[in-house]
Design an enzyme around this catalytic site. Structure first.
Site, PDB file in Angstrom:
ATOM      1  CD  GLU A  98      -3.441  31.369  20.184  1.00 47.04           C
ATOM      2  OE1 GLU A  98      -3.626  30.186  19.870  1.00 47.04           O
ATOM      3  OE2 GLU A  98      -3.745  32.317  19.457  1.00 47.04           O
ATOM      4  CB  CYS A 111      -2.011  22.351  25.514  1.00 47.20           C
ATOM      5  SG  CYS A 111      -0.938  22.531  24.090  1.00 47.20           S
ATOM      6  CB  CYS A 118       7.923  27.230  16.082  1.00 44.43           C
ATOM      7  SG  CYS A 118       8.822  25.666  16.127  1.00 44.43           S
ATOM      8  CB  CYS A 122       6.329  21.697  10.707  1.00 47.12           C
ATOM      9  SG  CYS A 122       7.549  21.043  11.840  1.00 47.12           S
ATOM     10  CB  CYS A 125       2.885  23.736  12.044  1.00 47.20           C
ATOM     11  SG  CYS A 125       2.774  24.486  13.671  1.00 47.20           S
ATOM     12  CB  CYS A 340      -1.528  21.832  21.121  1.00 48.98           C
ATOM     13  SG  CYS A 340      -2.284  21.771  22.711  1.00 48.98           S
TER      14      CYS A 340
HETATM   15  N1  SAH Z   1       6.677  21.668  18.429  1.00 50.27           N
HETATM   16  C1  SAH Z   1       6.200  20.518  19.052  1.00 50.27           C
HETATM   17  C2  SAH Z   1       4.933  20.730  19.880  1.00 50.27           C
HETATM   18  C3  SAH Z   1       3.912  21.648  19.312  1.00 50.27           C
HETATM   19  S1  SAH Z   1       3.106  21.167  17.820  1.00 50.27           S
HETATM   20  C4  SAH Z   1       5.996  19.406  18.054  1.00 50.27           C
HETATM   21  O1  SAH Z   1       6.033  19.670  16.849  1.00 50.27           O
HETATM   22  O2  SAH Z   1       5.809  18.273  18.490  1.00 50.27           O
HETATM   23  C5  SAH Z   1       1.859  20.031  18.470  1.00 50.27           C
HETATM   24  C6  SAH Z   1       1.361  18.992  17.464  1.00 50.27           C
HETATM   25  O3  SAH Z   1       0.469  19.576  16.508  1.00 50.27           O
HETATM   26  C7  SAH Z   1       2.441  18.315  16.664  1.00 50.27           C
HETATM   27  O4  SAH Z   1       2.290  16.929  16.778  1.00 50.27           O
HETATM   28  C8  SAH Z   1       2.162  18.747  15.229  1.00 50.27           C
HETATM   29  O5  SAH Z   1       2.570  17.750  14.338  1.00 50.27           O
HETATM   30  C9  SAH Z   1       0.660  18.956  15.253  1.00 50.27           C
HETATM   31  N2  SAH Z   1       0.162  19.850  14.189  1.00 50.27           N
HETATM   32  C10 SAH Z   1       0.743  20.972  13.724  1.00 50.27           C
HETATM   33  N3  SAH Z   1      -0.009  21.514  12.746  1.00 50.27           N
HETATM   34  C11 SAH Z   1      -1.091  20.719  12.601  1.00 50.27           C
HETATM   35  C12 SAH Z   1      -2.236  20.747  11.736  1.00 50.27           C
HETATM   36  N4  SAH Z   1      -2.416  21.718  10.837  1.00 50.27           N
HETATM   37  N5  SAH Z   1      -3.150  19.762  11.864  1.00 50.27           N
HETATM   38  C13 SAH Z   1      -3.001  18.777  12.777  1.00 50.27           C
HETATM   39  N6  SAH Z   1      -1.954  18.712  13.616  1.00 50.27           N
HETATM   40  C14 SAH Z   1      -0.994  19.656  13.527  1.00 50.27           C
HETATM   41 FE1  SF4 Z   2       7.204  24.112  15.512  1.00 43.63          FE
HETATM   42 FE2  SF4 Z   2       4.774  23.634  14.554  1.00 43.63          FE
HETATM   43 FE3  SF4 Z   2       6.810  22.124  13.775  1.00 43.63          FE
HETATM   44 FE4  SF4 Z   2       5.868  21.903  16.281  1.00 43.63          FE
HETATM   45  S1  SF4 Z   2       4.762  21.393  14.408  1.00 43.63           S
HETATM   46  S2  SF4 Z   2       8.019  22.059  15.629  1.00 43.63           S
HETATM   47  S3  SF4 Z   2       5.286  24.044  16.662  1.00 43.63           S
HETATM   48  S4  SF4 Z   2       6.596  24.325  13.384  1.00 43.63           S
END
Ligand code: SAH
Ligand code: SF4
Length: 361
Positions: A98, A111, A118, A122, A125, A340
């Site tokens: 996406e 984006c 991934c 996290c 996420c 994103c």
């Molecule tokens: N992997 C990279 C970029 C993609 S994630 C990273 O982690 O920076 C993009 C952003 O979305 C990150 O800042 C992450 O902390 C945030 N994010 C992920 N899940 C989320 C959620 N459920 N609500 C709000 N932000 C979220």
């Molecule tokens: Fe990967 Fe999501 Fe963590 Fe970004 S926030 S590093 S996309 S698991």
């Protein structure tokens, strides 16, 4: 027997790399590289034989067209969600990725994804829930920009690597994609309009720093004020704890008046207290940073809660009191950073490709 040369993967080459290929293979130079770049990246036409430069060089053009490989993957869905437009691309092996188009006041930001899934795991996420499937190639990364510009007609000015995946876990392809996209004769996305967001891969941050690209924007998803909380929600913190991350950020080259962007997803009862704001500020003070405060966007089956509007304002005020530059980002709507974070969610409205006229002009 003559061995066939490998294809010229056009979306993987910078202008100078393409020029060397043309020189080595056909003894042709930058004039033709410029013609190819113009036709493909400026005119959005992948059939280069129609380009004026090739009209009088039929044999060369035939040969070149046989060697050029232009892999574009189809957009299979366009989804509108609260001001954002996501598009889904189906890759050759059937995986789907996406990308998100975000209308800003004066331009569009795209984006893009860098991996299918991934590895970083996290806890909050959506992308993490898919696990890691594979890295995207350079052409799959650059292809997202190409499709946004020429299939959806969007005038993209900024590119952020904040889609699915951890960009610094696919370092080589991401860096090459930045190089390919920046050429003024081509896609013309200069580094100052590019942001790479990382969960804190210190190894990748150090490699990026060594390139000495101060114009490029770095965003770090910190999401916690101390190691205890960070390790709970971001497993990467066990490998690169906040101290190591801090050292790497201190060494990171930043342009004059520039800053490192710190993303902080605010989760109720987890990282939203007064003491957390203070700890966060202490951690950030020696660095040149701008904080983006992102209210957690709740996902099904997860034990986390979204903060209330007033919790977010309160936390923001505490950081301001601590003299930290901070902006609130909404988790939805016109917000690239949080928008994103949720990639991989089931779409709830699909637009027919032909209806997409909102990006004209
Ligand atoms: N992997 C990279 C970029 C993609 S994630 C990273 O982690 O920076 C993009 C952003 O979305 C990150 O800042 C992450 O902390 C945030 N994010 C992920 N899940 C989320 C959620 N459920 N609500 C709000 N932000 C979220
Ligand atoms: Fe990967 Fe999501 Fe963590 Fe970004 S926030 S590093 S996309 S698991």
């Amino acid at each position: 027997m003559e061995t066939k040369s490998p294809p010229i993967k056009i979306f993987e080459l910078t202008f100078s790399e393409l020029t060397s290929e043309l020189k080595n293979r056909y003894d042709k130079g930058a004039y033709y590289a410029a013609a190819i770049f113009r036709e493909i990246y400026v005119n959005g036409n992948t059939h280069i034989s129609k380009a004026p430069a090739f009209l009088r060089s039929e044999t060369f053009c035939r040969q070149l067209c046989q060697d050029l490989e232009i892999n574009l993957n189809p957009i299979t869905e366009i989804i509108e969600e609260e001001g954002l437009t996501k598009f889904v691309t189906e890759l050759k092996d059937g995986f789907k990725i996406e990308s998100v188009i975000v209308p800003m006041a004066t331009h569009y930001t795209l984006c893009i994804s860098t991996q299918v899934g991934c590895k970083m795991g996290c806890r909050f996420c959506e992308t993490a829930r898919h696990g890691f499937l594979r890295n995207l190639s350079v052409e799959e990364i650059v292809g997202q920009l190409y499709m946004a510009k020429f299939r959806l007609g969007v005038r993209v000015r900024n590119v952020v690597f904040m889609g699915m995946g951890e960009p610094l876990d696919n370092y080589d392809n991401v860096v090459q994609a930045v190089r390919v996209m920046e050429d003024q004769r081509g896609m013309d996305i200069p580094k100052r309009y590019v942001s790479i967001s990382t969960s804190g891969r210190v190894d990748g941050i150090r490699k990026l720093a060594a390139l000495n690209w101060p114009q490029l924007n770095l965003a770090v998803s910190l999401n916690a004020p101390n190691d205890r909380i960070r390790s709970k929600i971001m497993p990467i913190n066990n490998i690169y704890p906040m101290g190591k991350l801090h050292e790497a950020l201190l060494d990171f080259p930043i342009k004059n008046n520039g800053a490192i962007y710190i993303e902080y997803v605010l989760i109720k009862h987890l990282n939203d207290r007064r003491e957390h704001a203070r700890q966060l500020a202490d951690y950030l003070k020696p660095l040149k940073v701008k904080v983006n405060l992102i209210p957690y966007n709740p996902l099904a089956d997860l034990p986390f809660e979204a903060p209330d509007e007033k919790d977010v304002s309160q936390f923001l005020d505490w950081l301001v009191e601590e003299k930290i530059f901070v902006r609130k980002r909404s988790s939805k709507g016109h917000n690239i950073l949080a928008g994103c974070g949720m990639l991989g969610k089931t779409p709830h409205r699909t637009t027919n490709l032909n209806d997409l006229t909102i990006f004209d002009g």
